[in-house]
Every structure is written in C-alpha cells, then in structure tokens.
Design a protein around this motif. Structure first.
Motif, PDB file in Angstrom:
ATOM      1  N   VAL A 568     -26.169   7.926  20.539  1.00 36.17           N
ATOM      2  CA  VAL A 568     -25.700   7.343  21.796  1.00 36.17           C
ATOM      3  C   VAL A 568     -24.704   6.212  21.520  1.00 36.17           C
ATOM      4  N   LEU A 569     -25.048   5.329  20.587  1.00 35.84           N
ATOM      5  CA  LEU A 569     -24.139   4.227  20.244  1.00 35.84           C
ATOM      6  C   LEU A 569     -22.844   4.751  19.643  1.00 35.84           C
ATOM      7  N   TRP A 570     -22.977   5.776  18.791  1.00 34.97           N
ATOM      8  CA  TRP A 570     -21.793   6.368  18.147  1.00 34.97           C
ATOM      9  C   TRP A 570     -20.888   7.015  19.190  1.00 34.97           C
ATOM     10  N   GLY A 571     -21.519   7.621  20.234  1.00 33.99           N
ATOM     11  CA  GLY A 571     -20.715   8.236  21.286  1.00 33.99           C
ATOM     12  C   GLY A 571     -19.979   7.197  22.116  1.00 33.99           C
ATOM     13  N   ALA A 572     -20.645   6.065  22.388  1.00 31.21           N
ATOM     14  CA  ALA A 572     -19.996   5.012  23.173  1.00 31.21           C
ATOM     15  C   ALA A 572     -18.837   4.381  22.419  1.00 31.21           C
ATOM     16  N   ALA A 573     -18.926   4.354  21.072  1.00 27.61           N
ATOM     17  CA  ALA A 573     -17.899   3.713  20.246  1.00 27.61           C
ATOM     18  C   ALA A 573     -16.944   4.731  19.634  1.00 27.61           C
ATOM     19  N   ARG A 574     -16.797   5.913  20.249  1.00 27.49           N
ATOM     20  CA  ARG A 574     -15.978   6.976  19.668  1.00 27.49           C
ATOM     21  C   ARG A 574     -14.512   6.555  19.563  1.00 27.49           C
ATOM     22  N   PRO A 575     -13.823   6.925  18.512  1.00 34.92           N
ATOM     23  CA  PRO A 575     -12.373   6.664  18.395  1.00 34.92           C
ATOM     24  C   PRO A 575     -11.629   7.475  19.456  1.00 34.92           C
ATOM     25  N   HIS A 576     -10.636   6.860  20.095  1.00 35.83           N
ATOM     26  CA  HIS A 576      -9.923   7.542  21.173  1.00 35.83           C
ATOM     27  C   HIS A 576      -8.878   8.499  20.620  1.00 35.83           C
ATOM     28  N   LEU A 577      -8.578   9.497  21.451  1.00 38.07           N
ATOM     29  CA  LEU A 577      -7.517  10.448  21.113  1.00 38.07           C
ATOM     30  C   LEU A 577      -6.146   9.801  21.322  1.00 38.07           C
ATOM     31  N   PRO A 578      -5.131  10.309  20.649  1.00 33.91           N
ATOM     32  CA  PRO A 578      -3.774   9.817  20.922  1.00 33.91           C
ATOM     33  C   PRO A 578      -3.340  10.215  22.333  1.00 33.91           C
ATOM     34  N   GLY A 579      -2.392   9.509  22.906  1.00 33.77           N
ATOM     35  CA  GLY A 579      -1.918   9.796  24.250  1.00 33.77           C
ATOM     36  C   GLY A 579      -1.377  11.202  24.359  1.00 33.77           C
ATOM     37  N   PRO A 580      -1.439  11.779  25.589  1.00 31.77           N
ATOM     38  CA  PRO A 580      -1.015  13.176  25.759  1.00 31.77           C
ATOM     39  C   PRO A 580       0.465  13.406  25.476  1.00 31.77           C
ATOM     40  N   ASP A 581       1.308  12.367  25.608  1.00 26.48           N
ATOM     41  CA  ASP A 581       2.744  12.544  25.397  1.00 26.48           C
ATOM     42  C   ASP A 581       3.224  11.956  24.079  1.00 26.48           C
ATOM     43  N   SER A 582       2.280  11.467  23.267  1.00 23.39           N
ATOM     44  CA  SER A 582       2.711  10.799  22.027  1.00 23.39           C
ATOM     45  C   SER A 582       3.091  11.787  20.944  1.00 23.39           C
ATOM     46  N   GLY A 583       2.542  12.973  21.000  1.00 25.56           N
ATOM     47  CA  GLY A 583       2.811  13.963  19.959  1.00 25.56           C
ATOM     48  C   GLY A 583       2.103  13.669  18.657  1.00 25.56           C
ATOM     49  N   ASP A 584       1.246  12.623  18.634  1.00 23.61           N
ATOM     50  CA  ASP A 584       0.538  12.266  17.399  1.00 23.61           C
ATOM     51  C   ASP A 584      -0.653  13.187  17.179  1.00 23.61           C
ATOM     52  N   GLU A 585      -1.001  13.364  15.924  1.00 28.07           N
ATOM     53  CA  GLU A 585      -2.188  14.136  15.554  1.00 28.07           C
ATOM     54  C   GLU A 585      -3.428  13.240  15.658  1.00 28.07           C
ATOM     55  N   LYS A 586      -4.595  13.882  15.697  1.00 27.79           N
ATOM     56  CA  LYS A 586      -5.837  13.126  15.669  1.00 27.79           C
ATOM     57  C   LYS A 586      -5.934  12.353  14.369  1.00 27.79           C
ATOM     58  N   THR A 587      -6.482  11.174  14.469  1.00 28.14           N
ATOM     59  CA  THR A 587      -6.674  10.387  13.246  1.00 28.14           C
ATOM     60  C   THR A 587      -7.818  10.986  12.431  1.00 28.14           C
ATOM     61  N   THR A 588      -7.836  10.623  11.153  1.00 29.01           N
ATOM     62  CA  THR A 588      -8.902  11.136  10.270  1.00 29.01           C
ATOM     63  C   THR A 588     -10.271  10.692  10.743  1.00 29.01           C
ATOM     64  N   ILE A 589     -10.372   9.446  11.168  1.00 30.01           N
ATOM     65  CA  ILE A 589     -11.676   8.936  11.621  1.00 30.01           C
ATOM     66  C   ILE A 589     -12.139   9.665  12.876  1.00 30.01           C
ATOM     67  N   ARG A 590     -11.166  10.082  13.736  1.00 32.27           N
ATOM     68  CA  ARG A 590     -11.531  10.855  14.929  1.00 32.27           C
ATOM     69  C   ARG A 590     -12.068  12.227  14.527  1.00 32.27           C
ATOM     70  N   LYS A 591     -11.432  12.846  13.546  1.00 36.01           N
ATOM     71  CA  LYS A 591     -11.896  14.158  13.095  1.00 36.01           C
ATOM     72  C   LYS A 591     -13.292  14.069  12.471  1.00 36.01           C
ATOM     73  N   VAL A 592     -13.503  13.016  11.689  1.00 37.93           N
ATOM     74  CA  VAL A 592     -14.831  12.817  11.079  1.00 37.93           C
ATOM     75  C   VAL A 592     -15.874  12.576  12.162  1.00 37.93           C
ATOM     76  N   TRP A 593     -15.512  11.776  13.155  1.00 36.85           N
ATOM     77  CA  TRP A 593     -16.434  11.483  14.257  1.00 36.85           C
ATOM     78  C   TRP A 593     -16.842  12.758  14.979  1.00 36.85           C
ATOM     79  N   GLU A 594     -15.859  13.648  15.257  1.00 35.71           N
ATOM     80  CA  GLU A 594     -16.166  14.887  15.970  1.00 35.71           C
ATOM     81  C   GLU A 594     -17.129  15.762  15.183  1.00 35.71           C
TER      82      GLU A 594
END
Length: 683
Positions: A568-594
């Motif tokens: 529950v705590l990990w879900g509340a503190a999840r790393p955010h996705l990049p903006g829809p128009d930024s064209g950036d890829e997911k960060t490594t920490i976001r991929k690990v979190w998922e």
C-alpha cells in the motif's frame, strides 16, 4: 407387581434396607421395552445384573400400548418375598425406590427421574410419606420473584462452563457475565430465574423459565461492562459474576411436570428489574432438586454418578476398564487402581487409527498452559511433560514415574494402529491431582506425524468422570470473533483483492480512468479489512492465552499483513509516468516498480487463497466440525468461488496481454488513444 408409565422408557422398582434411604445395596427389577424385567444389584453410580441362577422372576414382561395419542409402558413380574442373599419383602411397610428413563429405553442413568418412598404392601398401597404437593399455580397467574439468572445449558451441564469445578446450583453467584451473556451455547439455551437456596442440600432450587431471551440478554448486558470481561455488555455496571434480578411475568405454561428445567413454569411478557426491587407478593417456591440419594456427600453429588449434562454411567471404572471415544478414530481406555489409597494409580490405553504421536493431559482450566501431559511416539516410550502455550518441557528423570509405559504399532487389516499404554500415580508432588471424579483433560495426536510437535487441529479439551466413564466435550470460546475474522479475510482476499487485479487486467473495457478508481478502492478496502482481521486475531489469541505466530496460519497472516502494508505504501509512493506529450520513455525505477508491484500482488493473492483454505480447517477443528457436512460444504463452495476468480484472472491475462496486444501494435481497430494508454500504464 405392575408398573405403568405414561411414555416409552425403561422402568425400575427396587427394595432397600429399612435403615438406609440410598440406592447402594438395593435389589432392583429393571426392564426395557422389547426385553423382559431382570434383577439387578444397585450400587452408587453403577448397576450389576444378577446371575442366571438368581433370575427368579416369573410372569415377567415389558410392553408398550397406545392410549389415544399417549404411549404407555407397562412392566409386570412376580417375585418371591424372601430369597437368599436378597432384601426380604415384608407384608407390612417396605422401603423402596422407583426410577425410569424419562424418554430413554436404554437402561442407564435415571437423572432426576427417581425417588425413595415407603409402601405398606399389606393394605391399599398407600405410601408414606406423602409426596410434597406442587405449588398451586395456574396459567395466567402473575408472578414476581427475585433470584439469580442462569442459562439452561449450565444447569443441565451440572457445572459452570467457565468454572468447571463449580457446581451450577451451588454457586450461581460465581457465574460470570461473560459466560452467561457472551457464549452462544449458553445464550441460545434459554434462561431461568432460580429460587431460594435449599439448606438441606446447599443447592438453589429451580425457579421459572423465561420466554423472552432477548429481554434477559439486554437487561444483563446493561448491568455488566466490557471492562469486566463481558465483551457484549453495553453498560457501566459493577456486575462481573452472579447476575441477580427481580423478574415479573405471567405464567404461560406449567411445564411437563418433571423435576428438571422443562418441568418448571414458563413466564412470558417478562419485565427485568434491578434485584433491589422488592416483590409485593413473592412467588411460590417451585422444585428443589435435593435427593436423599445424595445424603452424606459433601457437595450434594452422589459418588460415582455424573452431574447433569454428562453421559450416563453404566460401569464402575475401578472394577472394569472404561472406554471413551475422544474423536473419530481415537479412543481412550482407563481403569482406576485403588483410587481411595494414597498410592492409587490409573492405567490408560490410547488407541489411534493411524501412525502418529499420541498425547493425553490433565488441566486445571481446560487450557494447555500449565497442564501435565503424557506424550509418546511410536519410536519411543510415553514420557511426562509440562505443557505450556506453544512449547512443551519434558520433566526431569526423577519425575518420570510412569510404569508399564509402552508405545507400539499394530496392523488391523489395511489399517495401522498406534497404541500408547501407561500407569500413572493419581497424586504426585507438583502435579495436577487426578481424581476419581470429573477431570479437565486434553487430548492430542500428530495426525500423520510420528515426531512430537505441533498438533494443528488434532486436539480438544474434554471432561471425563474417571469413576464412571461419563464424558462431556468442552466447547471452545469466542466463536463469533473468529467467524468475524474469517469473514473479513474472505471479503478482503476472496472478493476485493481479485476485483482489484481484474480491474487492471480488463482495463481496456472501461472508459477513461474508471478502472483505476475501482483498482484503488478495492485495494484500499481489502487492506482495511485485512487490518481488522489482523487486530481480531491478535486480540483473541491473547485473550485465549495462546502464543502468537506459532502456527503456519499465524505466521502467514503476519507476513501477509506486513507485505500488504508495504504494498500500500509502495503504491502511494509510485514513480510517476512521463507526460503524454513528452515523448520520454519510462524511467528505470518506474519499470522496476511496475514489476515489483505486479509480482507482489500476485504472491499476496496466492497466499491469500491458501490462507483462507487453512482458516476454514482451523475453524472447523476449533469448533468440532472437522469432517462435518458443514465443513465440507463450506470448503466446496470456497474452492468453486476461488476457481471462478482464478479463471477470470487467467482468461483476462492471456487474452489482453498475449492475444490482443499484437493486434493493437499493428494499428488494428482495437488500438487505444494515447490518453487511455497513459491510464493503462499507471499500474
């Protein structure tokens, strides 16, 4: 002689010595429908059929007839007045006893269906003294009485459920509000207001049955308090034991006429008032259960006979070996050796259908902690242990006083049998005394394990009268609390958690962020119920005096609680996705979190399925439902439900993750707009 009884039951008549009004040593004639009357020597707590040479009755028969809707049992016989080694029957006054089985046709314990009397056989059959006339009561009479409130279960049981050493009608003042008002078996049995104490027996007389159970319960709970141990009490009263009240009501029914609870008048439209309220006209006294047969016994009980609620005695366990079925496939046999002597012993034999370690223990309060146990494994010999909650301690060599102690396994066809035998002193220093009466005991076995250790659900408390072989199972407390614990766990992990996962798997079927809101709500609710279930478990394990985190179920529960809290705590503190128009890829920490979020959720769900299944077994074991139709039904329904949940998870996972994804990647009609992809990627 001809004895006629309104009902179908065994009948008995006996002749006793003129100077003695007790059952012991009397000559009885007993008969049961379907058999013939036979002669018995009656003793205190057991009976002995006489030899064939002494069976001199003639014209002996027992038959049942119908008189309208009433079944009548008739026993007839002719007997010589004077016979060798038997009490002579005189043409004048004779001291006699009568008894019947009530509703039982099997000759055994008569309970209250017996009495001594005198009969002059030379005249018109008038007996002396005349029986006491019952109080003049009739339906519709208004009654006011003040007395202790007692549940029918504890009256019939003979001793208080929460204090097995206390005789119910001797000390109703020691009956706790918790036992009276919290325990379902007591509440559901109905209540009675007791009469005054009979000085000749030291026991309180039976009073009046009370029809409105809810009114009694509400009044009692208002008089007690949670702080004093009554978990359902609502008031701030000072009452902890011995609930007394003044009761007003109207007689609805006069009872069945027996000297038992069911024979007492039933009050309806009752008012429960404080015991300080005095009745303007006190109610007539009803039935007192004083028995001449119990004269001379300091506690009013006949030596060797069971208290109310026990099974009827048929043997003397100091003369023959008595047998008690502890549970299906597990039997105890025992015999007392010189129980009246200081060096008296008891010989025991435990027989188990299977190969496992076996155990029997003597307890002061029906709990394991502080009990004296004898445990044995097929590859050793029985030894004495001090049992504590969650651990056992083998006694020193000097305290290993068992004799004739053996363990063996035998084959009975295709069935392996484990047999433990030993002889133990009844009284030993620093041990719980074993009495020639009712004993609080515990049994256990290893199930399929021969290594002495945790018994799982293979154990239960039991009360056994070692003098008569009568036994009475003991109900485990707090059933409602553990049922609430199970319901919270099932709703959390059998309904809400799978719904949260399915909302993520089937998210393409939802519009916008709806799936994510469902996912969050279901997960939050599941966690809240998990906290409630966890708190209930911790609180009632402590209340019952059991060790925490000892069983695999408890350890798994603690692990799930910790991991779910982190999730529950990990879900509340999840790393955010990049903006829809930024064209950036997911960060490594976001991929690990998922990866971590999905893997932990899957593990928790699988553990939850196992944990709930184990909980069903534990609940059944605790409340004597192992192998019952109810347990089987709940188990089948549970796995059907879980099977459907798993099917939804697998079907959705295979279709949306493996089959539909390639179509979307090829730009098919099912391709989703970028805004929806962003919501999908949020998990």
């Amino acid at each position: 002689m001809e004895a006629t009884y309104k009902g179908e039951a065994w009948l008995g008549i006996a002749f006793r010595f003129s100077e003695d009004e007790r059952m012991g040593g009397s000559d009885g004639i007993l008969g049961s429908p379907g058999g013939i009357p036979q002669k018995y020597r009656l003793n205190q707590g057991f009976i002995e059929i006489l030899s064939p040479e002494e069976q001199t009755l003639t014209e002996a028969s027992v038959e049942t007839t119908e008189d309208g809707d009433q079944t009548i049992t008739v026993m007839k016989f002719t007997k010589p007045l004077v016979e060798p080694n038997q009490i002579p029957i005189t043409p004048g006054e004779n001291k006699m006893l009568w008894a019947n089985g009530g509703e039982s046709t099997t000759i055994g314990y008569h309970s209250n269906n017996r009495s001594p009397f005198s009969l002059n056989l030379n005249f018109d059959g008038s007996s002396a003294p005349k029986p006491v006339e019952p109080p003049s009561l009739k339906v519709g009479d208004e009654i006011c009485t003040t007395g202790f409130i007692m549940d029918t279960f504890c009256i019939n049981r003979g001793t208080l459920l929460d204090a097995p050493s206390v005789v119910t009608l001797q000390n109703p003042d020691l009956h706790s509000y918790h036992c009276l008002l919290d325990v379902p078996v007591c509440v559901n049995s109905g209540f009675q207001v007791l009469g005054e104490k009979d000085p000749s027996t030291g026991e309180y007389c039976l009073g009046y049955r009370l029809e409105e159970t809810d009114t009694v319960v509400a009044s009692g709970r208002a008089a007690g308090s949670v702080e004093d141990g009554c978990t359902t009490c609502t008031g701030n009263g000072m009452g902890t034991k011995g609930y007394r009240a003044t009761v007003k009501g109207v007689i609805k029914d006069l009872g069945d006429g027996s000297q038992s609870v069911s024979g007492q008048p039933l009050l309806t439209n009752i008012q429960m008032l404080d015991a300080s309220v005095e009745c303007a006209t006190p109610a007539p006294q009803t039935v007192c259960l004083g028995s001449p047969d119990g004269a001379g016994s300091p506690d009013g009980a006949v030596p060797g006979t069971p208290s109310a609620g026990e099974k009827a005695p048929t043997v003397d366990c100091s003369s023959v070996t008595c047998e008690t079925e502890l549970t299906e496939g597990y039997t105890l046999r025992h015999k007392l050796n010189n129980p009246a002597e200081p060096d008296g012993t008891i010989s025991m034999e435990l027989i188990y259908e299977g190969e496992a370690w076996l155990g029997i223990a003597f307890s002061e309060d029906e709990r394991m902690g502080g009990s004296d146990g004898i445990l044995g494994s097929p590859d050793g010999i029985p030894q004495k242990y001090r049992l504590n909650q969650g651990l056992i301690e083998i006694l020193s060599p000097e305290e290993q006083t068992l004799t004739e102690a053996t363990m063996e396994t035998t084959e009975d066809g295709d069935q392996t049998m484990t047999v433990m035998r030993f002889t133990k002193l009844l009284v030993e220093p620093n041990h719980i005394d074993v009495t020639a009466g009712v004993n609080n005991m515990l049994w256990a076995n290893g199930g399929d394990s021969t290594t002495i250790g945790y018994h799982g659900t293979n154990r239960a408390p039991i009360q056994i009268n070692l003098a008569s072989g009568a036994s009475d199972t003991v109900s485990a407390p707090n059933m409602g609390a553990w049922l609430a614990h199970g319901i919270c766990a099932f709703v959390a992990w059998g309904m809400l958690a799978p719904s949260a996962v399915n909302s993520a798997i089937y998210r393409s079927l939802f519009k916008g962020p709806l799936w994510f809101k469902i996912h969050q709500f279901a997960n939050a609710s599941a966690y809240a119920l998990t906290v409630i279930a966890f708190v209930i478990a911790v609180a009632f394990i402590s209340k019952e005096g059991n060790p925490h985190w000892f069983s695999s179920h408890a350890k798994m529960g603690l692990s799930m609680f910790i991991i779910a809290s982190v999730q529950v705590l990990w879900g509340a503190a999840r790393p955010h996705l990049p903006g829809p128009d930024s064209g950036d890829e997911k960060t490594t920490i976001r991929k690990v979190w998922e990866i971590k979020h999905r893997l932990t959720g899957t593990i928790l769900l699988a553990c939850g399925f196992w944990q709930m299944s184990a909980g069903i077994k534990l609940f059944a074991g605790k409340y004597s439902g192992v192998g019952s139709v109810q347990e089987q039904g709940v188990t089948i329904a549970y796995w059907i439900w879980i099977g459907a949940e798993v099917a939804l998870l697998l079907i959705g996972g295979v279709y949306f993750k493996l089959l539909r994804k390639p179509v979307e990647n090829d730009g098919g009609n099912d391709a989703k707009p970028p805004t929806q992809e962003k919501e999908d990627d949020a998990v």
